[in-house]
Design a protein around this motif. Structure first.
Motif, PDB file in Angstrom:
ATOM      1  N   PRO A 148       0.821  -1.224   0.000  1.00 39.38           N
ATOM      2  CA  PRO A 148       0.000   0.000   0.000  1.00 39.38           C
ATOM      3  C   PRO A 148       0.853   1.271   0.000  1.00 39.38           C
ATOM      4  N   ASP A 149       0.320   2.322  -0.598  1.00 36.25           N
ATOM      5  CA  ASP A 149       1.051   3.581  -0.701  1.00 36.25           C
ATOM      6  C   ASP A 149       1.471   4.116   0.654  1.00 36.25           C
ATOM      7  N   GLU A 150       0.594   3.991   1.659  1.00 36.76           N
ATOM      8  CA  GLU A 150       0.931   4.540   2.974  1.00 36.76           C
ATOM      9  C   GLU A 150       2.106   3.788   3.614  1.00 36.76           C
ATOM     10  N   VAL A 151       2.222   2.495   3.302  1.00 32.60           N
ATOM     11  CA  VAL A 151       3.352   1.714   3.814  1.00 32.60           C
ATOM     12  C   VAL A 151       4.645   2.140   3.113  1.00 32.60           C
ATOM     13  N   ILE A 152       4.563   2.398   1.825  1.00 33.93           N
ATOM     14  CA  ILE A 152       5.738   2.863   1.062  1.00 33.93           C
ATOM     15  C   ILE A 152       6.218   4.203   1.604  1.00 33.93           C
ATOM     16  N   GLU A 153       5.282   5.131   1.818  1.00 31.40           N
ATOM     17  CA  GLU A 153       5.654   6.448   2.335  1.00 31.40           C
ATOM     18  C   GLU A 153       6.261   6.328   3.731  1.00 31.40           C
ATOM     19  N   PHE A 154       5.687   5.470   4.553  1.00 32.57           N
ATOM     20  CA  PHE A 154       6.202   5.265   5.910  1.00 32.57           C
ATOM     21  C   PHE A 154       7.596   4.654   5.871  1.00 32.57           C
ATOM     22  N   THR A 155       7.810   3.721   4.951  1.00 31.83           N
ATOM     23  CA  THR A 155       9.119   3.072   4.827  1.00 31.83           C
ATOM     24  C   THR A 155      10.186   4.089   4.455  1.00 31.83           C
ATOM     25  N   LYS A 156       9.858   5.017   3.582  1.00 31.74           N
ATOM     26  CA  LYS A 156      10.823   6.060   3.224  1.00 31.74           C
ATOM     27  C   LYS A 156      11.169   6.920   4.431  1.00 31.74           C
ATOM     28  N   LEU A 157      10.210   7.172   5.295  1.00 30.98           N
ATOM     29  CA  LEU A 157      10.496   7.922   6.519  1.00 30.98           C
ATOM     30  C   LEU A 157      11.416   7.134   7.445  1.00 30.98           C
TER      31      LEU A 157
END
Length: 460
Positions: free
Chosen positions: A20-29
């Motif tokens: 999911p997109d929110e997991v990808i964004e969180f992983t980048k953080l």
């Protein structure tokens, strides 16, 4: 099916397109947060010693270290893992009691650079690495944690999983990588008695051993098929109590990386609930030290096992002293990286405040651990009034979350001594990581004429 086979299937089947997109964004953080801690730690004395060791031992110039040298992927993972743990601002997961970023990301980044992997592939690897070490950590915690440093032990599995994913291993090879990781898992808490440098060796070896495990598995090197549940495996050998259901419960239905917590205070995470509460109390109730007769800190037993130290003798030991951290929070109303120094360590006012602090176990808070890392702080005033505050979730937990802007601001603070353009460059690279074809220029100081990674597209 063994646990290693089950986890290998998950690692193999996880695809960037299905995350999911929110997991990808969180992983980048998570990656940004890791890099900030590594850059802030790279010049510390223990890291420079490991850097010297890496230079002396040499190796094929495959991957770049946080200190700027090119060495073998294994040595780069070793050095980068150590650097990201020393300033005590790396991420943490409650249930597994584990700092995943300091182990998983150095292993993943080193092999991604060596193999010209893409930004999407790096994100994939970090997601599965966190998943595996969190699940294994949850299965053996909290009993495992008394003697063993989970970041060092369970983290080795996460590093192996991330490296195996980037190497494109098949399920049998991934299971072998996990087996080799488990037999190399080590890291004892005894270092805490001396405030020794061993703590930096823990993520260093976990990252490099996980990478070694995957590289050997790629060549057909086999390992114990039941390294977790076997009669002489990880569970039975290294924990008094364990819950095997944690390995598979909900596996593949969601991603545990989003359970990750971030630090805002530069000390052991077990001190953070009390730091949060003491700072909140003095901001809400402006008081003079002369008005304080006693401070009671009530928390969970593990927090006292690790941080009950009424007389720290070094800045690093102070970060593992609940008494010092609470006194610092009361006096400075802050516990940032720059609040921990030789001046504050021996400050007479802070030392006087420490003498007023009593620490103890609160039964309710203790029962809730490790799902909740809580504390009750009471300030008894000379007029008989008691100021009290309690939390179950220190700032940075998912239940008390920081924002992406908070984490970017934290990164900027940790890199405040760097050129501002270099700081912006790293933020831009990581926040757009999925758009890059290769990550082999991760530590390059300049962006270049072409977008990062484009010029090496033909190599991948």
């Amino acid at each position: 099916m063994t646990h290693s086979q089950t986890l290998a299937g998950f690692i193999s089947e996880t695809k960037y397109e299905n995350i999911p997109d929110e997991v990808i964004e969180f992983t980048k953080l998570c990656i940004l947060d890791w890099l900030g801690t590594a850059l802030a730690g790279k010049d510390k004395a223990p890291i420079q010693m490991i850097n010297q060791f890496v230079e002396e031992t040499g190796g094929n110039p495959q991957s770049t270290t946080i200190t700027g040298i090119k060495t073998s992927a294994v040595n780069a993972a070793l050095l980068n893992g150590a650097a990201s743990h020393i300033v005590e601002l790396d991420d943490v997961h409650k249930g597994s009691i584990l700092h995943a970023g300091t182990v998983v990301i150095p292993a993943a980044l080193s092999i991604a650079e060596a193999k010209n992997c893409s930004g999407k592939e790096l994100i994939e690897a970090v997601v599965v690495g966190y998943e595996i070490c969190f699940r294994i950590g949850e299965a053996v915690s909290p009993s495992h944690y008394y003697y063993w440093h989970n970041t060092a032990t369970c983290g080795t599995f996460g590093a192996a999983a991330a490296a195996a994913k980037l190497l494109g291993l098949n399920e049998a090879q991934i299971a072998s990588a996990l087996g080799s990781a488990g037999t190399q898992a080590a890291g004892l808490w005894e270092f805490i008695e001396d405030g020794a440098m061993s703590k930096q060796l823990h993520p260093a070896k976990a990252a490099s051993n996980g990478l070694i495990s995957a590289l050997l598995a790629e060549k057909g090197f086999t390992s114990a098929s039941k390294i977790l549940e076997g009669k002489r495996g990880f569970f039975k050998a290294m924990s008094d109590e364990y819950d095997e259901s944690k390995i598979t419960q909900g596996l593949g239905k969601s991603y545990k990386i989003i359970e990750n917590s971030f630090k805002i205070h530069a000390s052991c995470r077990h001190t953070h609930p009390a730091i949060d509460m003491i700072i909140a109390l003095v901001k809400e109730n402006p008081i003079q030290l002369s008005q304080v007769s006693k401070i009671n800190v009530k928390t969970y037993q593990v927090a006292l096992d690790i941080t009950d130290n009424s007389d720290p003798q070094s800045v690093y030991a102070a970060k593992f002293s609940l008494q010092f951290c609470v006194a610092l929070g009361l006096i400075n109303e802050s516990a940032s990286l720059y609040d921990y120094n030789e001046d504050t360590l021996w400050d007479e006012t802070i030392r006087k405040t420490m003498s007023l602090i009593a620490v103890s176990v609160d039964p309710e808070v203790n029962r809730a651990y490790p799902e909740k890392w809580g504390a009750v702080v009471e300030i008894e005033l000379t007029n008989g009034k008691i100021l009290s505050k309690q939390t179950n979730y220190p700032k940075g937990d998912p239940e008390n979350a920081v924002t992406s802007q908070d984490l970017i601001a934290k990164f900027e603070q940790l890199t405040s001594e760097f050129d501002v353009n270099e700081t912006k460059m790293y933020i831009e690279r990581i926040m757009n990581l999925e758009t890059f074809h290769v990550v082999s220029d991760f530590f390059e100081k300049q962006m270049g004429d072409e977008p990062w990674g484009q010029e090496k597209l033909h190599q991948h």
